[in-house]
Design an enzyme around this catalytic site. Sequence first.
Site, mmCIF file in Angstrom:
data_model
loop_
_atom_site.group_PDB
_atom_site.id
_atom_site.type_symbol
_atom_site.label_atom_id
_atom_site.label_comp_id
_atom_site.label_asym_id
_atom_site.label_seq_id
_atom_site.Cartn_x
_atom_site.Cartn_y
_atom_site.Cartn_z
ATOM 1 N N TYR A 145 0.830 -1.207 0.000
ATOM 2 C CA TYR A 145 0.000 0.000 0.000
ATOM 3 C C TYR A 145 0.868 1.261 0.000
ATOM 4 O O TYR A 145 0.620 2.203 -0.755
ATOM 5 C CB TYR A 145 -0.904 -0.047 1.229
ATOM 6 C CG TYR A 145 -1.856 1.106 1.402
ATOM 7 C CD1 TYR A 145 -2.983 1.239 0.602
ATOM 8 C CD2 TYR A 145 -1.646 2.050 2.403
ATOM 9 C CE1 TYR A 145 -3.874 2.284 0.787
ATOM 10 C CE2 TYR A 145 -2.526 3.097 2.609
ATOM 11 C CZ TYR A 145 -3.641 3.210 1.789
ATOM 12 O OH TYR A 145 -4.517 4.258 1.979
ATOM 13 N N LYS B 62 0.986 4.094 -2.902
ATOM 14 C CA LYS B 62 0.548 5.460 -2.620
ATOM 15 C C LYS B 62 1.653 6.489 -2.861
ATOM 16 O O LYS B 62 1.375 7.609 -3.301
ATOM 17 C CB LYS B 62 0.029 5.548 -1.177
ATOM 18 C CG LYS B 62 -1.306 4.849 -0.971
ATOM 19 C CD LYS B 62 -2.374 5.362 -1.930
ATOM 20 C CE LYS B 62 -3.771 4.975 -1.519
ATOM 21 N NZ LYS B 62 -4.792 5.428 -2.497
#
Length: 305
Positions: free
Chosen positions: A166, A170
């Site tokens: 993640y 991001k």
Amino acid sequence: MEQQMMKGKVVVVTGSGGGIGRDIALLMARQGAKVVINDVGASLTGEGHSTGPAHQVVKEIEAFGGEAAANTDSVADPLGAARIVEQAVDTFGRIDCVVNNAGILRDRFFHKMSAEEWDAVLKVHLYGSYHVSRAAADHFKEQGGGAFVHMTSTSGLIGNLAQANYSAAKLGIAGLSKSIALDLQKYGVRSNCIAPFAWSRMINSIKVDSPEQEARVEKIKQMTPAKIAPLAVYLASDAARDVNGQIFAVRNNEIFVMSQPRPVRSVHRSGGWTPELIAEHAMPALRSSFHSLDVSADVFSWDPV
């Protein structure tokens, strides 16, 4: 009646069957936009498929007189992403903004993470943002304008435990957004990021194993997805025509502009460096400017206001 900042605009919001995406889509519609509600209707980890969430949000928008269309294509598939954008153009005649919000979580400590867990998260967040943006870029270029609003995270900008997939996705989205801003600025196209703090399905997965963690989660619950929507609408609107290549964070009632990596300190030696000289001189001189191993909660350590 408040001014409708998005009147006449057509907006695609990915992952808008619930959470932050839903609130952004609802406010876009209330502000006059025609909205494509994209959501595959999957679980938080990306499993399953349902047309229900996207159609439900369309009904909510139509109930207050807005216009919306449901789409259940996957942003992780380039052909699916192209269909999302084409649906906006076919249904409403144009496309003016893409909000790249779709995402899944497969949290795991790095040394335990599988290739599939890594791949799945990158495909939805980073590849998905690329695919939908790429599909919209030609339309934006041709019409001489358009706006991208991408969802990044302090998990990538700062760091968090057990989120290598993640966090990488991001932080990658922040780089993608900056590149889009640079490449398309001459066509009147803008690209910005929001790092949202909000209680949603994604935050709901936080492990609560101590009273301190429980207290923190209760504070996070104050930060509703609806608090993110106003900035997304603003960035999509013509009022933000001079805002490009920026990273913002929203935390309850606070809005931040985030720093972007720049040199903070340097050392120079006319004769060059050896590993020994780096150890003896360069690192001691640079050490005071090192970053600590912070996680997001260390940096945003005060209570939401």
